[in-house]
Scaffold this active site. Structure first.
Site, short mmCIF file in Angstrom:
data_model
loop_
_atom_site.label_atom_id
_atom_site.label_comp_id
_atom_site.label_asym_id
_atom_site.label_seq_id
_atom_site.Cartn_x
_atom_site.Cartn_y
_atom_site.Cartn_z
N THR A 174 -4.29 -9.34 10.06
CA THR A 174 -5.20 -8.74 9.10
C THR A 174 -4.89 -9.40 7.76
O THR A 174 -3.86 -10.04 7.63
CB THR A 174 -4.87 -7.23 9.03
OG1 THR A 174 -5.12 -6.64 10.29
CG2 THR A 174 -5.60 -6.48 7.97
N VAL A 203 -13.02 0.50 15.97
CA VAL A 203 -12.72 0.41 14.55
C VAL A 203 -11.23 0.72 14.39
O VAL A 203 -10.72 1.67 14.98
CB VAL A 203 -13.58 1.41 13.74
CG1 VAL A 203 -13.15 1.45 12.28
CG2 VAL A 203 -15.06 1.02 13.82
N THR A 224 -0.72 -3.92 8.20
CA THR A 224 -1.16 -4.91 9.19
C THR A 224 -0.41 -4.69 10.51
O THR A 224 0.78 -4.40 10.51
CB THR A 224 -0.94 -6.36 8.68
OG1 THR A 224 -1.10 -7.26 9.77
CG2 THR A 224 0.43 -6.58 8.08
N GLY A 225 -1.15 -4.86 11.60
CA GLY A 225 -0.56 -4.65 12.92
C GLY A 225 -1.59 -3.99 13.81
O GLY A 225 -2.78 -3.94 13.46
N GLY A 227 -3.79 -1.42 14.80
CA GLY A 227 -4.26 -0.34 13.95
C GLY A 227 -4.11 1.05 14.50
O GLY A 227 -3.92 2.01 13.75
N1 GLY Z 1 -4.77 -3.80 11.72
C1 GLY Z 1 -5.92 -4.40 12.23
C2 GLY Z 1 -6.50 -3.71 13.37
O1 GLY Z 1 -5.82 -3.09 14.17
O2 GLY Z 1 -7.69 -3.78 13.53
#
Ligand code: GLY
Length: 311
Positions: A174, A203, A224-225, A227
């Site tokens: 991300t 999402v 970030t990671g 989600g």
């Molecule tokens: N952190 C980005 C996602 O999982 O979409």
């Protein structure tokens, strides 16, 4: 003191390859944000400028160059937040719009809503004059997609679901930025194509205020990671809550990474900043791409040291 820190994603599993080109892009992206601050732009302007730069670069999973979903399409998530007013804007699963972060900001500034998704978000982008038919599929991502689709049968993955192995082997990175300006205003922004081979319509945290992005009068954070982990614990909000209680941003990101691991057993990454321009960055995976600029100094690196978590 004005300052900005950005990330270009965390590598959660596997091996991290050296990538000087990517580090160079991060340096340029943070410079873009810092120059915005020097020219009198707000923290919001600065985070948007840095994220837009990374959305244009195919080296990051955001805008052009984003991950592809299981149908081979780009679907973008992004969010932005102004710390002083708590105003926020976000977009989920939008197609054809290169600068999802600018769309998120327009949702914040021009509508009474916070989050628009899918076709509705795209329609709104079109109404405000944004290009909504951009081809955001980068060749290297397409090759990755085709290689995966060929292997689907052999590895026995169900063809319609992203398996844990898939999430282990493919990037879930991300981009994000947090900044403070000379007036002490804080802002946070995050943008992503999400997880490679995700289901259409999925999402992630980057569209969810409190999960992947949060800012208030005391601090700002971007994550970030994978989600789903940050969504379970509202990771970015936890980081900012700790900063609000007086915790240094570095200690705050480390503490929340430990909590996130404890609750979800998932590696993750955060960047954060406070009103004084103190910064924090940490991850519990393999490496975090980050860059910061304050006091005229610009640095861009991959942080390999990971926060210790109980495995
Ligand atoms: N952190 C980005 C996602 O999982 O979409």
């Amino acid at each position: 003191m004005k300052a900005i820190i950005i990330h270009g994603g965390v590598r959660v599993y596997g091996k991290l390859k050296e990538n000087p080109e990517r580090v160079d892009e991060l340096r340029k992206a943070v410079k873009m944000g810092y120059e915005t601050l020097i020219e009198g732009g707000s923290a919001l302007d600065a985070v948007e400028a840095s994220v837009r730069y990374m959305e244009d670069s195919p080296l990051f999973n955001a805008g052009y160059g984003s991950s592809l979903n299981i149908l081979g399409e780009v679907e973008l998530d992004a969010s932005i937040m102004d710390g002083r007013s708590l105003r926020a804007g976000a977009v989920g699963g939008v197609k054809g719009v290169r600068h999802a972060i600018t769309l998120a900001r327009a949702i914040m500034e021009e509508t009474p809503h916070i989050l628009l998704v899918g076709e509705g978000a795209r329609k709104f982008a079109s109404i405000i004059g944004m290009e909504v038919n951009e081809d955001l599929v980068y060749e290297a991502r397409k090759q990755l997609y085709e290689a995966y689709m060929k292997g689907v049968g052999k590895k026995g993955f169900p063809s319609y679901l992203p398996s844990p192995e898939l999430i282990r082997n493919y990037l879930a990175d991300t981009v994000g930025a947090v900044a403070v300006d000379d007036k002490g205003r804080l802002a946070a922004a995050t943008s992503t194509g999400g997880i490679m081979m995700k289901l259409p319509g999925r999402v992630g945290d980057s569209a969810i205020i409190g999960a992947g992005t949060y800012a208030n009068e005391a601090g700002a954070c971007s994550g970030t990671g994978v989600g789903e982990a940050a969504m379970k614990v509202l990771g970015a909000k936890q980081v900012v809550d700790l900063i609000s209680e007086g915790t240094h941003p570095q200690k705050a990101v480390e503490e929340v990474l430990r909590r996130l691991w404890e609750k979800t057993k998932t590696p993750f990454g955060f960047i954060a900043i406070d009103r004084e321009g103190n910064i924090g960055y940490a991850h519990s995976g393999v490496g975090l791409w980050y860059a910061f600029s304050k006091g005229g100094v610009i640095e861009a690196h991959v942080e390999r040291r990971r926060v210790k978590v109980e495995e």
